[in-house]
Scaffold this motif. Structure first.
Motif, PDB file in Angstrom:
ATOM      1  N   ILE A   1      15.410  20.595  39.487  1.00 34.98           N
ATOM      2  CA  ILE A   1      16.273  18.937  38.972  1.00 34.98           C
ATOM      3  C   ILE A   1      16.612  19.909  37.466  1.00 34.98           C
ATOM      4  O   ILE A   1      18.297  19.539  37.525  1.00 34.98           O
ATOM      5  N   THR A   2      16.200  20.818  36.782  1.00 33.01           N
ATOM      6  CA  THR A   2      17.318  21.513  35.856  1.00 33.01           C
ATOM      7  C   THR A   2      18.386  22.020  35.392  1.00 33.01           C
ATOM      8  O   THR A   2      19.122  21.955  34.913  1.00 33.01           O
ATOM      9  N   CYS A   3      17.754  23.044  37.154  1.00 32.46           N
ATOM     10  CA  CYS A   3      19.029  23.820  37.087  1.00 32.46           C
ATOM     11  C   CYS A   3      20.253  23.501  37.717  1.00 32.46           C
ATOM     12  O   CYS A   3      21.145  23.601  37.787  1.00 32.46           O
ATOM     13  N   THR A   4      20.066  21.920  38.060  1.00 29.81           N
ATOM     14  CA  THR A   4      21.233  21.435  39.512  1.00 29.81           C
ATOM     15  C   THR A   4      21.977  20.858  37.920  1.00 29.81           C
ATOM     16  O   THR A   4      23.376  21.130  37.474  1.00 29.81           O
ATOM     17  N   ALA A   5      20.860  19.720  36.833  1.00 26.31           N
ATOM     18  CA  ALA A   5      21.424  20.034  36.064  1.00 26.31           C
ATOM     19  C   ALA A   5      22.602  19.942  34.829  1.00 26.31           C
ATOM     20  O   ALA A   5      23.806  20.588  34.648  1.00 26.31           O
ATOM     21  N   ALA A   6      21.957  21.815  34.699  1.00 26.54           N
ATOM     22  CA  ALA A   6      22.256  22.807  33.572  1.00 26.54           C
ATOM     23  C   ALA A   6      23.901  23.053  34.789  1.00 26.54           C
ATOM     24  O   ALA A   6      24.731  23.727  34.127  1.00 26.54           O
ATOM     25  N   ALA A   7      24.070  23.671  36.064  1.00 30.27           N
ATOM     26  CA  ALA A   7      24.849  24.291  36.290  1.00 30.27           C
ATOM     27  C   ALA A   7      26.635  23.124  36.619  1.00 30.27           C
ATOM     28  O   ALA A   7      27.169  23.719  37.016  1.00 30.27           O
ATOM     29  N   CYS A   8      25.831  22.196  37.192  1.00 28.30           N
ATOM     30  CA  CYS A   8      27.181  20.988  37.274  1.00 28.30           C
ATOM     31  C   CYS A   8      27.030  19.796  36.723  1.00 28.30           C
ATOM     32  O   CYS A   8      28.488  19.580  35.799  1.00 28.30           O
ATOM     33  N   THR A   9      26.165  18.976  37.218  1.00 34.34           N
ATOM     34  CA  THR A   9      25.864  17.850  36.111  1.00 34.34           C
ATOM     35  C   THR A   9      26.617  17.940  34.339  1.00 34.34           C
ATOM     36  O   THR A   9      26.843  17.120  34.312  1.00 34.34           O
ATOM     37  N   ASP A  10      25.799  18.879  34.465  1.00 30.56           N
ATOM     38  CA  ASP A  10      26.312  19.338  32.363  1.00 30.56           C
ATOM     39  C   ASP A  10      27.730  19.017  32.153  1.00 30.56           C
ATOM     40  O   ASP A  10      28.054  18.910  31.323  1.00 30.56           O
ATOM     41  N   ARG A  11      28.557  19.210  33.625  1.00 30.07           N
ATOM     42  CA  ARG A  11      29.984  19.651  32.910  1.00 30.07           C
ATOM     43  C   ARG A  11      30.611  19.080  33.959  1.00 30.07           C
ATOM     44  O   ARG A  11      32.380  18.813  34.019  1.00 30.07           O
ATOM     45  N   MET A  12      30.581  17.757  34.498  1.00 35.64           N
ATOM     46  CA  MET A  12      31.070  16.879  34.881  1.00 35.64           C
ATOM     47  C   MET A  12      30.734  15.740  34.636  1.00 35.64           C
ATOM     48  O   MET A  12      29.551  15.011  34.465  1.00 35.64           O
ATOM     49  N   LEU A  13      31.146  14.680  34.765  1.00 36.45           N
ATOM     50  CA  LEU A  13      30.995  12.211  34.692  1.00 36.45           C
ATOM     51  C   LEU A  13      30.816  12.441  35.990  1.00 36.45           C
ATOM     52  O   LEU A  13      31.783  12.807  36.832  1.00 36.45           O
ATOM     53  N   ILE A  14      29.300  12.110  36.476  1.00 31.79           N
ATOM     54  CA  ILE A  14      29.213  11.303  37.905  1.00 31.79           C
ATOM     55  C   ILE A  14      29.570   9.626  37.175  1.00 31.79           C
ATOM     56  O   ILE A  14      28.653   9.243  36.705  1.00 31.79           O
ATOM     57  N   TYR A  15      30.603   9.417  39.008  1.00 30.99           N
ATOM     58  CA  TYR A  15      31.490   8.040  38.285  1.00 30.99           C
ATOM     59  C   TYR A  15      29.857   7.485  39.312  1.00 30.99           C
ATOM     60  O   TYR A  15      30.383   5.829  39.251  1.00 30.99           O
ATOM     61  N   GLY A  16      29.074   7.275  39.966  1.00 33.67           N
ATOM     62  CA  GLY A  16      28.067   6.758  40.668  1.00 33.67           C
ATOM     63  C   GLY A  16      27.553   7.515  41.353  1.00 33.67           C
ATOM     64  O   GLY A  16      27.081   8.524  41.441  1.00 33.67           O
ATOM     65  N   GLU A  17      26.204   6.516  42.210  1.00 30.63           N
ATOM     66  CA  GLU A  17      25.292   7.309  43.309  1.00 30.63           C
ATOM     67  C   GLU A  17      25.671   8.071  44.405  1.00 30.63           C
ATOM     68  O   GLU A  17      25.336   8.959  44.447  1.00 30.63           O
ATOM     69  N   ARG A  18      26.700   7.306  44.751  1.00 28.82           N
ATOM     70  CA  ARG A  18      27.578   8.219  45.927  1.00 28.82           C
ATOM     71  C   ARG A  18      28.658   9.640  45.472  1.00 28.82           C
ATOM     72  O   ARG A  18      28.267  10.588  46.159  1.00 28.82           O
ATOM     73  N   HIS A  19      28.751   9.386  44.332  1.00 27.61           N
ATOM     74  CA  HIS A  19      29.301  10.496  43.995  1.00 27.61           C
ATOM     75  C   HIS A  19      28.564  11.890  43.014  1.00 27.61           C
ATOM     76  O   HIS A  19      28.627  12.940  43.760  1.00 27.61           O
ATOM     77  N   LEU A  20      27.236  11.308  43.130  1.00 22.26           N
ATOM     78  CA  LEU A  20      25.723  12.165  42.635  1.00 22.26           C
ATOM     79  C   LEU A  20      25.228  12.779  43.769  1.00 22.26           C
ATOM     80  O   LEU A  20      24.786  14.030  43.805  1.00 22.26           O
TER      81      LEU A  20
END
Length: 95
Positions: free
Chosen positions: A20-39
């Motif tokens: 979870i932390t690797c995923t967050a650091a690699a991508c989700t910290d650098r992009m805006l998630i628009y909803g569950e489908r996008h996530l």
């Protein structure tokens, strides 16, 4: 109080937290998630990158899905492929 956790549950929880932390650091910290489908789309793309391309130190810089019997070409032009809109780059030999 009795601890009903199965043996090894702590290791599983630690591995899940690492993922979870690797995923967050690699991508989700650098992009805006628009909803569950996008996530879900982002997480699936990252899972594919993590398992098929990203080098892992404990595996001799090979990804988990690497087939030991496949010979990787060492000659030829290298191409860059952007994933996550350029947040992460993958490099492969040109076909």
């Amino acid at each position: 109080m009795v601890d009903a956790a199965a043996p090894g549950a702590g290791a599983v929880a630690a591995a899940a937290w690492t993922a979870i932390t690797c995923t967050a650091a690699a991508c989700t910290d650098r992009m805006l998630i628009y909803g569950e489908r996008h996530l879900r789309s982002v997480l699936n793309e990252y899972r594919d990158h993590y398992n098929t391309h990203r080098p892992h130190q404990a595996r001799g810089q090979r990804p988990p899905d690497h087939d030991e019997h496949v010979v990787m070409p060492i000659a030829g032009r290298i191409e860059r492929h952007e994933i996550f809109g350029g947040v992460i780059n993958e490099y492969r030999r040109a076909a």
